[in-house]
Scaffold this motif. Structure first.
Motif, PDB file in Angstrom:
ATOM      1  N   ASN A  20       0.713  -1.129   0.174  1.00  0.00           N
ATOM      2  CA  ASN A  20       0.247   0.008  -0.037  1.00  0.00           C
ATOM      3  C   ASN A  20       0.789   1.252   0.020  1.00  0.00           C
ATOM      4  O   ASN A  20       0.533   2.114   0.837  1.00  0.00           O
ATOM      5  N   VAL A  21       1.749   1.212  -0.824  1.00  0.00           N
ATOM      6  CA  VAL A  21       2.860   2.501  -0.951  1.00  0.00           C
ATOM      7  C   VAL A  21       1.893   3.589  -1.809  1.00  0.00           C
ATOM      8  O   VAL A  21       1.722   3.168  -2.999  1.00  0.00           O
ATOM      9  N   ASN A  22       2.134   4.901  -1.500  1.00  0.00           N
ATOM     10  CA  ASN A  22       1.365   5.894  -1.944  1.00  0.00           C
ATOM     11  C   ASN A  22       2.379   6.978  -2.462  1.00  0.00           C
ATOM     12  O   ASN A  22       3.228   7.465  -1.442  1.00  0.00           O
ATOM     13  N   LYS A  23       2.523   7.736  -3.362  1.00  0.00           N
ATOM     14  CA  LYS A  23       3.241   8.941  -3.773  1.00  0.00           C
ATOM     15  C   LYS A  23       2.472   9.845  -4.383  1.00  0.00           C
ATOM     16  O   LYS A  23       2.084   9.543  -5.517  1.00  0.00           O
ATOM     17  N   ASN A  24       2.278  10.996  -4.038  1.00  0.00           N
ATOM     18  CA  ASN A  24       1.402  12.101  -4.680  1.00  0.00           C
ATOM     19  C   ASN A  24       2.505  13.258  -5.030  1.00  0.00           C
ATOM     20  O   ASN A  24       3.223  13.551  -4.342  1.00  0.00           O
ATOM     21  N   PHE A  25       2.356  13.873  -6.185  1.00  0.00           N
ATOM     22  CA  PHE A  25       3.103  15.296  -6.419  1.00  0.00           C
ATOM     23  C   PHE A  25       2.006  16.125  -6.597  1.00  0.00           C
ATOM     24  O   PHE A  25       1.276  16.463  -7.695  1.00  0.00           O
ATOM     25  N   ALA A  29      -1.666  11.897  -8.408  1.00  0.00           N
ATOM     26  CA  ALA A  29      -1.253  10.643  -7.493  1.00  0.00           C
ATOM     27  C   ALA A  29      -0.428   9.664  -8.514  1.00  0.00           C
ATOM     28  O   ALA A  29      -0.929   9.130  -9.475  1.00  0.00           O
ATOM     29  N   ALA A  30       0.831   9.659  -8.164  1.00  0.00           N
ATOM     30  CA  ALA A  30       1.826   8.794  -9.019  1.00  0.00           C
ATOM     31  C   ALA A  30       1.756   7.259  -8.745  1.00  0.00           C
ATOM     32  O   ALA A  30       1.938   6.645  -9.732  1.00  0.00           O
ATOM     33  N   LEU A  31       1.712   7.115  -7.638  1.00  0.00           N
ATOM     34  CA  LEU A  31       1.426   5.620  -7.021  1.00  0.00           C
ATOM     35  C   LEU A  31       0.642   5.493  -5.997  1.00  0.00           C
ATOM     36  O   LEU A  31       0.210   6.520  -5.159  1.00  0.00           O
ATOM     37  N   THR A  32      -0.554   4.623  -6.110  1.00  0.00           N
ATOM     38  CA  THR A  32      -1.762   4.355  -5.404  1.00  0.00           C
ATOM     39  C   THR A  32      -1.654   3.132  -4.844  1.00  0.00           C
ATOM     40  O   THR A  32      -1.859   1.955  -5.708  1.00  0.00           O
ATOM     41  N   ASP A  33      -1.596   2.705  -3.695  1.00  0.00           N
ATOM     42  CA  ASP A  33      -1.614   1.415  -2.920  1.00  0.00           C
ATOM     43  C   ASP A  33      -0.791   0.469  -3.622  1.00  0.00           C
ATOM     44  O   ASP A  33      -1.199  -0.795  -3.953  1.00  0.00           O
ATOM     45  N   ASP A  49       2.569   0.899 -19.236  1.00  0.00           N
ATOM     46  CA  ASP A  49       2.592   1.985 -20.099  1.00  0.00           C
ATOM     47  C   ASP A  49       3.258   3.461 -19.616  1.00  0.00           C
ATOM     48  O   ASP A  49       3.403   3.557 -18.225  1.00  0.00           O
ATOM     49  N   ASN A  50       3.702   4.257 -20.635  1.00  0.00           N
ATOM     50  CA  ASN A  50       3.993   5.796 -20.051  1.00  0.00           C
ATOM     51  C   ASN A  50       3.267   6.298 -19.259  1.00  0.00           C
ATOM     52  O   ASN A  50       1.867   6.424 -19.372  1.00  0.00           O
ATOM     53  N   GLY A  51       3.652   6.412 -17.888  1.00  0.00           N
ATOM     54  CA  GLY A  51       3.000   7.121 -17.045  1.00  0.00           C
ATOM     55  C   GLY A  51       2.328   6.249 -15.957  1.00  0.00           C
ATOM     56  O   GLY A  51       1.241   6.454 -15.206  1.00  0.00           O
ATOM     57  N   ALA A  52       2.542   4.852 -16.282  1.00  0.00           N
ATOM     58  CA  ALA A  52       2.188   4.213 -15.249  1.00  0.00           C
ATOM     59  C   ALA A  52       2.521   4.115 -13.760  1.00  0.00           C
ATOM     60  O   ALA A  52       1.908   3.467 -12.920  1.00  0.00           O
ATOM     61  N   GLY A  53       3.669   4.597 -13.709  1.00  0.00           N
ATOM     62  CA  GLY A  53       4.331   4.848 -12.263  1.00  0.00           C
ATOM     63  C   GLY A  53       5.417   4.104 -12.070  1.00  0.00           C
ATOM     64  O   GLY A  53       5.900   4.185 -11.017  1.00  0.00           O
ATOM     65  N   LEU A 226      -1.735   3.345 -14.505  1.00  0.00           N
ATOM     66  CA  LEU A 226      -2.240   4.575 -13.808  1.00  0.00           C
ATOM     67  C   LEU A 226      -1.940   4.609 -12.554  1.00  0.00           C
ATOM     68  O   LEU A 226      -2.595   5.035 -11.514  1.00  0.00           O
ATOM     69  N   GLY A 227      -0.569   4.129 -12.172  1.00  0.00           N
ATOM     70  CA  GLY A 227      -0.090   4.277 -10.722  1.00  0.00           C
ATOM     71  C   GLY A 227      -0.592   3.079  -9.847  1.00  0.00           C
ATOM     72  O   GLY A 227      -0.269   3.303  -8.622  1.00  0.00           O
ATOM     73  N   ARG A 228      -1.551   2.070 -10.372  1.00  0.00           N
ATOM     74  CA  ARG A 228      -1.987   1.073  -9.437  1.00  0.00           C
ATOM     75  C   ARG A 228      -1.490  -0.140 -10.003  1.00  0.00           C
ATOM     76  O   ARG A 228      -1.193  -0.684 -11.239  1.00  0.00           O
ATOM     77  N   ASN A 229      -1.565  -1.355  -9.061  1.00  0.00           N
ATOM     78  CA  ASN A 229      -1.349  -2.548  -9.410  1.00  0.00           C
ATOM     79  C   ASN A 229      -2.497  -3.311 -10.173  1.00  0.00           C
ATOM     80  O   ASN A 229      -3.735  -2.677 -10.126  1.00  0.00           O
TER      81      ASN A 229
END
Length: 280
Positions: A20-25, A29-33, A49-53, A226-229
């Motif tokens: 459940n690691v998260n990182k926002n700029f 939301a770059a990484l969600t859970d 894909d590009n932008g997936a995190g 999109l930043g998620r598993n």
């Protein structure tokens, strides 16, 4: 076969575990859970894909970015990775896509840049001996450690960058697009290096866009979208089309539809042959 990592507790065999690691700029939301596990002697490919995190995840694990929340465990211990030095000291080494090599320096100088061995003055003999030891561990095809990096091929440069990451005896190595912009022979050389790292008992995280490379050396594939598993697959039990479907977020995409058309064409041909035989 696809499984879910998000709800699974960290395993005892994992060297590195994220939950459940998260990182926002700002509002992004770059990484969600994000959750993943890496075991000793295992190659885990992270695709998306590009932008997936993927790049953000690499920077979190290498100490460039600090996550906003979530649990990171290294050898079953909760840890924080405040900076790149802490990541290296912990046992996590990263080889970034740009390799960060100095073209005007030779192989030894690149391997020990910033970590030179000294006994009052530079111990060039010890550094050369250690350089050859590292390169032999990787079965590297480099003619001399005294030649400038500028004279090496892309595969040889990648070898030097990976050898440099082994100086601190890491337990996990992150390879960011290790075969990008390489030819067929050089790509094969780098994939051989990845397998040697696994054979040495290291956990390897490989970021890649190339499904052929992933299926050639990875044990498991983690898909980010999109930043998620968006899926975890065991190599050997999954097709490239299934992985691409997870990357795109669709069960049907250009690749799978094209494959279906080919299969359908074969069915129609077979059916036409049967029909001709019946009408005779």
């Amino acid at each position: 076969m696809s499984t879910s990592t998000t709800d699974r507790p960290p395993t005892a065999t994992s060297i590195l575990s994220l939950r459940n690691v998260n990182k926002n700029f700002g509002a992004v939301a770059a990484l969600t859970d994000i959750s993943l596990d890496v075991a000793a002697g295992e190659v885990v490919a992270i695709v998306g894909d590009n932008g997936a995190g993927k790049s953000t995840l690499v920077k979190v694990l290498s100490g460039v970015h600090r996550p906003d929340s979530g649990d990171i465990r290294f050898e079953s211990r909760p840890v924080t990775i405040p900076n790149p030095t802490a990541a290296l000291d912990m046992g996590i080494a990263t080889v970034f896509q740009d390799l960060a090599l100095c073209d005007n320096l030779n192989v030894i100088e690149n391997l020990f840049l910033g970590r030179e061995l000294r006994r009052g003055r530079l111990d060039e003999i010890a550094m050369e001996t250690r350089s050859w030891e590292l390169l032999r561990q990787l079965s590297a095809k480099i003619p001399s450690v005294r030649i400038p990096i500028a004279s090496l091929s892309g595969g040889q440069r990648q070898t030097v960058a990976i050898a440099r990451s082994l100086l601190g005896d890491p337990k996990v190595i992150i390879l960011d697009e290790p075969t990008a912009a390489l030819g067929v022979a050089q790509t094969a050389e780098v994939l051989n290096l990845v397998e040697r790292l696994r054979d040495r008992g290291l956990g390897v995280i490989m970021i890649s866009h190339n499904m052929a490379d992933v299926q050639a050396v990875a044990d498991r594939v983690i898909v980010l979208r999109l930043g998620r598993n968006n899926g975890e697959f065991t190599v050997g039990e999954v097709t490239p089309e299934e992985i691409i479907a997870a990357i795109t977020g669709a069960t049907e995409n250009a690749v799978t539809l094209r494959t279906a058309k080919i299969d359908l064409r074969g069915v129609k041909t077979a059916q036409s042959t049967v029909d001709k035989e019946v009408t005779r």
